[in-house]
Design a protein around this motif. Structure first.
Motif, mmCIF file in Angstrom:
data_model
loop_
_atom_site.group_PDB
_atom_site.id
_atom_site.type_symbol
_atom_site.label_atom_id
_atom_site.label_comp_id
_atom_site.label_asym_id
_atom_site.label_seq_id
_atom_site.Cartn_x
_atom_site.Cartn_y
_atom_site.Cartn_z
ATOM 1 N N TYR A 121 1.018 -1.310 0.176
ATOM 2 C CA TYR A 121 -0.049 -0.139 -0.007
ATOM 3 C C TYR A 121 0.984 1.169 0.077
ATOM 4 O O TYR A 121 1.676 1.380 0.713
ATOM 5 N N LEU A 122 0.445 2.163 -0.769
ATOM 6 C CA LEU A 122 1.347 3.493 -0.639
ATOM 7 C C LEU A 122 0.162 4.641 -0.507
ATOM 8 O O LEU A 122 -1.146 4.581 -1.110
ATOM 9 N N ARG A 123 0.315 5.595 0.207
ATOM 10 C CA ARG A 123 -0.521 6.791 0.657
ATOM 11 C C ARG A 123 0.091 8.097 0.409
ATOM 12 O O ARG A 123 1.253 8.234 0.939
ATOM 13 N N GLY A 124 -0.616 8.915 -0.262
ATOM 14 C CA GLY A 124 0.058 10.305 -0.427
ATOM 15 C C GLY A 124 -1.283 11.271 -0.169
ATOM 16 O O GLY A 124 -2.389 11.213 -0.234
ATOM 17 N N VAL A 125 -0.713 12.309 0.742
ATOM 18 C CA VAL A 125 -1.700 13.364 1.005
ATOM 19 C C VAL A 125 -0.898 14.820 0.609
ATOM 20 O O VAL A 125 0.043 14.980 1.176
ATOM 21 N N TRP A 126 -1.811 15.628 -0.523
ATOM 22 C CA TRP A 126 -0.678 16.456 -0.910
ATOM 23 C C TRP A 126 -1.789 17.899 -0.790
ATOM 24 O O TRP A 126 -2.925 17.874 -1.000
ATOM 25 N N VAL B 38 -6.990 4.824 -5.651
ATOM 26 C CA VAL B 38 -8.234 5.612 -5.434
ATOM 27 C C VAL B 38 -7.572 7.115 -5.122
ATOM 28 O O VAL B 38 -6.610 7.292 -4.346
ATOM 29 N N LEU B 39 -8.147 8.150 -5.833
ATOM 30 C CA LEU B 39 -7.941 9.567 -5.589
ATOM 31 C C LEU B 39 -8.986 10.417 -4.990
ATOM 32 O O LEU B 39 -10.190 10.159 -5.726
ATOM 33 N N THR B 40 -8.879 11.392 -4.234
ATOM 34 C CA THR B 40 -9.711 11.989 -3.558
ATOM 35 C C THR B 40 -9.284 13.499 -3.804
ATOM 36 O O THR B 40 -8.254 13.665 -3.421
ATOM 37 N N ILE B 41 -10.167 14.497 -4.347
ATOM 38 C CA ILE B 41 -9.802 15.916 -4.242
ATOM 39 C C ILE B 41 -10.930 16.809 -3.502
ATOM 40 O O ILE B 41 -12.164 16.447 -3.912
ATOM 41 N N GLY B 42 -10.682 17.364 -2.673
ATOM 42 C CA GLY B 42 -11.586 18.089 -1.932
ATOM 43 C C GLY B 42 -10.928 19.771 -1.653
ATOM 44 O O GLY B 42 -9.768 19.586 -1.565
ATOM 45 N N ILE C 293 -7.218 19.797 -1.011
ATOM 46 C CA ILE C 293 -6.300 18.575 -0.517
ATOM 47 C C ILE C 293 -6.743 17.479 -1.396
ATOM 48 O O ILE C 293 -7.691 17.007 -1.764
ATOM 49 N N MET C 294 -5.560 16.999 -1.938
ATOM 50 C CA MET C 294 -5.647 15.534 -2.748
ATOM 51 C C MET C 294 -4.988 14.550 -2.121
ATOM 52 O O MET C 294 -3.646 14.564 -1.443
ATOM 53 N N THR C 295 -5.940 13.592 -1.918
ATOM 54 C CA THR C 295 -5.332 12.266 -1.309
ATOM 55 C C THR C 295 -5.454 10.909 -2.097
ATOM 56 O O THR C 295 -6.367 10.817 -2.905
#
Length: 263
Positions: free
Chosen positions: A75-80, A185-189, A199-201
């Motif tokens: 698993y890889l996770r990024g919070v930008w 999976v990518l989320t933009i808010g 914030i992009m996760t």
């Protein structure tokens, strides 16, 4: 990261197009369920921080043996924190016409194999990419066929969540044999304090666990941040400041109405 906690519970560039559901594509309900489950992993224990600064967080985590699709899956996770609005970030991430070359130096070309436009929320895309000798030597393919699915106002109003899965153009089905990608999976808010930022996760499972540790560490701590910062900087110069932003969001989507409590 907080966006995924909630997860639990055009490019026709002149004429706006309606968002389509991709009804002609085979059902991927089971795969999308796996993507939703993947998103929930973001709130679990066991993450190891590889890099953290004032605008990004990168973590990795072992995939439980019983849940692995291959022995090299991780698993890889990024919070930008992006210096872009939600509309601008969506354009930067999901526009694949020739104009993308003005901000994405790794982009060669892309074509829609199924779907009618980049406005469609369920499409199959064939992309050609060039990440340089080292990345491709590490197993990143130069061509990637993927199915890209988006859901707006999800998991809460003003937020968009997308899933990208490897796809076989020949069999028109999920491609478990892809050499690098399993699920992403990518989320933009919107940023809770600054309307000009978002914030992009990202969270993904991939097969990079087979890489030498030094190579994986370098990709996560050096290559990934440089790629994202370069992408953002060139988009600001090549699209945002020139007034060349394409709005991919559907009618009625309003990121500004998201409150801090919802984030």
């Amino acid at each position: 990261m907080m966006l995924f906690e909630k997860q639990k519970g055009r490019e026709a560039e002149t004429t706006p197009l309606e968002h389509q559901t991709g009804a002609s594509l085979p059902s991927v309900d089971g795969i999308l369920d796996k993507c939703i489950k993947l998103a929930s992993v973001a709130d679990s224990d066991g993450w190891v921080t590889v890099l953290q600064n004032d605008w990004m967080l990168l973590d990795k985590k072992e995939v439980p043996e019983a849940e692995r699709s291959s022995s090299s899956e991780i698993y890889l996770r990024g919070v930008w924190t992006m210096n872009l609005s939600v509309v601008e970030c969506c354009d930067m991430m999901w526009s694949f016409s020739e104009r993308r070359k003005s901000w994405d130096t790794n982009f060669v070309s892309a074509e829609i194999l199924k779907g009618t436009s980049w406005h469609d929320d369920d499409i199959v895309v064939n992309s050609e990419i060039n990440f340089g000798f080292l990345m491709h030597m590490a197993g990143v393919p130069r061509k990637l066929c993927s199915r890209c699915w988006r859901k707006w106002d999800y998991p809460s109003p003003g937020i968009v969540t997308s899933a990208m899965i490897p796809w076989s153009a020949e069999s028109d089905a999920f491609d478990p044999a892809n050499p690098i990608l399993t699920l992403k999976v990518l989320t933009i808010g919107p940023h809770p304090q600054d309307a000009g930022k978002c914030i992009m996760t990202t969270i993904e499972s991939n097969k990079m666990g087979a890489m030498p540790k030094w190579m994986l560490s370098m990709i996560m701590s050096v290559t990934a941040p440089q790629l994202m910062k370069g992408l953002e900087g060139r988009y600001i110069a090549g699209a945002k400041q020139k007034g060349d932003v394409v709005d991919l969001t559907p009618p009625g989507f309003c990121p500004a109405r998201v409150s801090r409590a919802e984030l």
